[in-house]
Write a protein that holds these residues in place. Structure first.
Motif, short mmCIF file in Angstrom:
data_model
loop_
_atom_site.label_atom_id
_atom_site.label_comp_id
_atom_site.label_asym_id
_atom_site.label_seq_id
_atom_site.Cartn_x
_atom_site.Cartn_y
_atom_site.Cartn_z
N LYS A 196 -7.13 -34.61 -18.79
CA LYS A 196 -6.08 -34.19 -17.93
C LYS A 196 -6.25 -32.51 -17.53
O LYS A 196 -5.12 -31.69 -17.76
N ARG A 200 -4.34 -29.98 -22.76
CA ARG A 200 -3.10 -29.02 -22.72
C ARG A 200 -2.66 -28.56 -24.05
O ARG A 200 -1.87 -27.68 -23.78
N SER A 203 -11.39 -34.75 -16.24
CA SER A 203 -10.44 -34.95 -15.58
C SER A 203 -10.56 -36.42 -14.51
O SER A 203 -11.47 -36.32 -13.87
N LYS A 211 -4.61 -30.36 -14.80
CA LYS A 211 -3.32 -30.08 -14.96
C LYS A 211 -3.45 -28.50 -15.25
O LYS A 211 -2.00 -27.56 -15.48
#
Length: 200
Positions: free
Chosen positions: A143, A116, A177, A146
């Motif tokens: 991640k 991110r 992920s 997200k």
């Protein structure tokens, strides 16, 4: 690759105490709270093989896990956790660098990056150090559940583009992920390929 068995072996305070082994080892490292334990659990299909925590900086030892009685996963402590004392940070840095440079069985280091965020100075400096020391490593973006699919592609693409401003070429890159399992097959296929090579 099918994972039939995965089990914890031992935790070691430094590379000298790591278990004797003739298996390939794949080490996982990243900034604190990047999702390392969750990724290891996702790869092995074992929900609680590596202990996960919402508190950063919980891993303080070199943790070995043997998979299919053929190769090993090594969970290294996270780096960059500001709340540790200066002495603790120095001790962990010595432990991490000692393992990475001194463990002959380490076939590849998987460097985890929170997908991110754009490049962080601490990650860039760590990658630079790996390059300077000729350490074989791969980048694993974590991640990504997200972000939307398009956002994930853009952010990771921009990250790789930023790296190419400094580097001639990129190491292998994986997008993952631990929630939806993406990237699992690609990493396990890569490990399977590396396992065919003789240990140097």
């Amino acid at each position: 690759m099918i994972i039939n068995t995965a089990r914890f072996v031992v935790s070691s305070p430094d590379v000298e105490k790591c278990p004797k082994s003739e298996m390939h080892e794949y080490a996982f490292i990243g900034r604190s709270n990047v999702g390392k334990s969750s990724l290891i659990n996702m790869l092995t299909g074992r929900k609680d093989l590596a202990m996960t925590s919402s508190t950063p900086g919980k891993t303080m030892l070199i943790n070995h896990f043997v998979v299919n009685d053929e190769w090993q996963i090594v969970d290294l402590p996270g780096y960059g956790y500001a709340r540790r004392s200066k002495a603790d940070r120095a001790k962990l840095e010595k432990m991490i660098r000692g393992y990475i440079l001194g463990r002959e069985q380490m076939t590849n280091l998987f460097l985890l990056i929170d997908g991110r965020h754009m490049p962080q100075k601490i990650d860039m400096e760590f990658m630079e150090w790996l390059g300077e020391n000729g350490v074989p490593f791969s980048i694993v973006f974590t991640k990504l559940d997200k972000l939307s699919s398009n956002a994930a592609k853009k952010v990771t693409g921009d990250y790789c583009a930023a790296l190419l401003e400094e580097w001639e070429e990129l190491p292998p890159v994986f997008r993952t992920s631990s929630i939806d399992g993406r990237g699992r097959a690609a990493i396990l296929d890569y490990i399977e390929e590396m396992n065919r090579l003789p240990l140097e």
